[in-house]
Scaffold this active site. Structure first.
Site, mmCIF file in Angstrom:
data_model
loop_
_atom_site.group_PDB
_atom_site.id
_atom_site.type_symbol
_atom_site.label_atom_id
_atom_site.label_comp_id
_atom_site.label_asym_id
_atom_site.label_seq_id
_atom_site.Cartn_x
_atom_site.Cartn_y
_atom_site.Cartn_z
ATOM 1 N N ASP A 198 39.812 45.989 42.547
ATOM 2 C CA ASP A 198 38.498 45.583 42.044
ATOM 3 C C ASP A 198 38.470 45.646 40.526
ATOM 4 O O ASP A 198 38.936 46.612 39.921
ATOM 5 C CB ASP A 198 37.409 46.504 42.605
ATOM 6 C CG ASP A 198 36.057 46.223 41.970
ATOM 7 O OD1 ASP A 198 35.451 45.177 42.292
ATOM 8 O OD2 ASP A 198 35.611 47.028 41.120
ATOM 9 N N TYR B 284 35.177 45.294 32.000
ATOM 10 C CA TYR B 284 36.113 46.419 31.975
ATOM 11 C C TYR B 284 37.170 46.173 30.897
ATOM 12 O O TYR B 284 38.095 45.387 31.067
ATOM 13 C CB TYR B 284 36.802 46.598 33.326
ATOM 14 C CG TYR B 284 35.898 47.017 34.463
ATOM 15 C CD1 TYR B 284 34.602 47.474 34.233
ATOM 16 C CD2 TYR B 284 36.345 46.971 35.781
ATOM 17 C CE1 TYR B 284 33.780 47.854 35.283
ATOM 18 C CE2 TYR B 284 35.532 47.358 36.836
ATOM 19 C CZ TYR B 284 34.248 47.799 36.578
ATOM 20 O OH TYR B 284 33.436 48.176 37.621
ATOM 21 N N LYS C 271 33.496 40.602 39.210
ATOM 22 C CA LYS C 271 32.041 40.633 39.108
ATOM 23 C C LYS C 271 31.520 39.562 38.159
ATOM 24 O O LYS C 271 32.261 39.059 37.308
ATOM 25 C CB LYS C 271 31.594 42.030 38.663
ATOM 26 C CG LYS C 271 32.114 43.135 39.592
ATOM 27 C CD LYS C 271 31.750 44.512 39.099
ATOM 28 C CE LYS C 271 32.361 45.579 39.983
ATOM 29 N NZ LYS C 271 33.838 45.660 39.807
#
Length: 296
Positions: free
Chosen positions: A56, A61, A87
């Site tokens: 994930d 990030y 995401k």
């Protein structure tokens, strides 16, 4: 002992299935350049060798580094052997953008950084933008899912009540809950119950908190979480189980929890966590009266 990835979510989950454990990509993104690229690749390789088959990540990030590093490391692996999620709704600098145009642009950019197809796309921490996320962002993902451009749609947040609203008002395949369901905090139980009723898979992260990992019985404290962790640890030790081992096993006892994400920033860290996953937890521990009292 079965490898972490080979225990799949319940067969009642008909829309989408997930490996029982996954590697969370936030620490991978935080590794500083230039040495971080090599460490990230080695960490993903170590996770794969340990049997982990769910990865994930997110654009925010490390400002896109996590996606790029995952893409590089996973490109060597057969694409049908693992599940990949990312995401939308947060740009690489963390700014919120849940507009329909922003969602489509984010997906295009994520695919470019990853160089891989995406199985699960999660609306990332809508917060105060929840209504726009439901009215504008979700319909885009729903359309892409129906066109089989993406495999599944979900939402990710650290607020279980926000995720509960999405489960209630949309047709999600999965939710990713950061915290709020662990040995130390079970406040999200109502969300998991709703997920179970609606056939939505729950992914849980943040179970290895600092209170779980840094048990020191000698220091005085008034922190309720630390006190609870110490008491739980003492019960676990009677059954030959460490607190981190129990913490990793606990969420999966709720039938809605399909996967537990483990964050790691080095090969040694993910190997150690995977070793904990492989160690069985005696059923007697979960029936221990003192443990049940502490968890109540």
């Amino acid at each position: 002992m079965t490898a972490p990835s080979h225990v799949l979510s319940p067969k009642s989950a008909t829309r989408f299935r997930l490996p029982r454990f996954g590697l969370g990509g936030s620490p991978i993104g935080d590794l500083p350049d230039p040495a971080g690229d090599a460490v990230a690749s080695a960490t993903v390789d170590a996770a794969y060798q340990a049997g982990i088959r769910y990865f994930d990540t997110a654009p925010s990030y490390g400002g896109g580094r996590s996606e790029r590093r995952f893409g590089t490391a996973l490109a060597r692996r057969p694409r049908d052997e693992y599940v990949l999620s990312t995401k939308v709704g947060r740009t690489i600098d963390g700014t919120a953008d849940f507009s329909a145009e922003g969602i489509r642009r984010s997906l295009v950019e994520s695919r470019e950084r990853l160089g891989l197809s995406i199985d699960l796309v999660l609306l990332h921490d809508p917060g105060e933008h929840w209504q726009q996320a439901i009215e504008e962002a979700y319909p885009v993902l729903d359309e892409l899912r129906s066109e089989q451009v993406i495999g599944a749609v979900g939402a990710a947040a650290g607020d279980w009540q926000l995720l509960d609203r999405f489960v209630r008002d949309t047709e999600l395949d999965a939710v990713l809950l950061a915290g709020q369901y662990s040995l130390l905090d079970r406040s999200a139980a109502p969300l998991l119950d709703r997920c179970q009723a609606r056939g939505v898979l729950a992914i849980v992260s943040g179970v290895l908190s600092k209170q779980v990992l840094q048990i020191d019985q000698s220091k005085q404290t008034t922190d309720p979480a630390v006190i609870l962790a110490r008491r739980l640890s003492a019960v676990c030790e009677r059954y030959g189980v460490s607190l981190p081992q129990a913490a990793l096993a606990f969420p999966g006892r709720h039938s809605a929890v399909a996967s537990v994400l483990i964050g790691a920033a080095s090969p040694a860290e993910i190997r150690a966590d995977a070793a904990l996953v492989r160690q069985s937890v005696p059923g007697e521990l979960w029936r221990d009266k003192e443990l049940l009292r502490l968890l109540d």
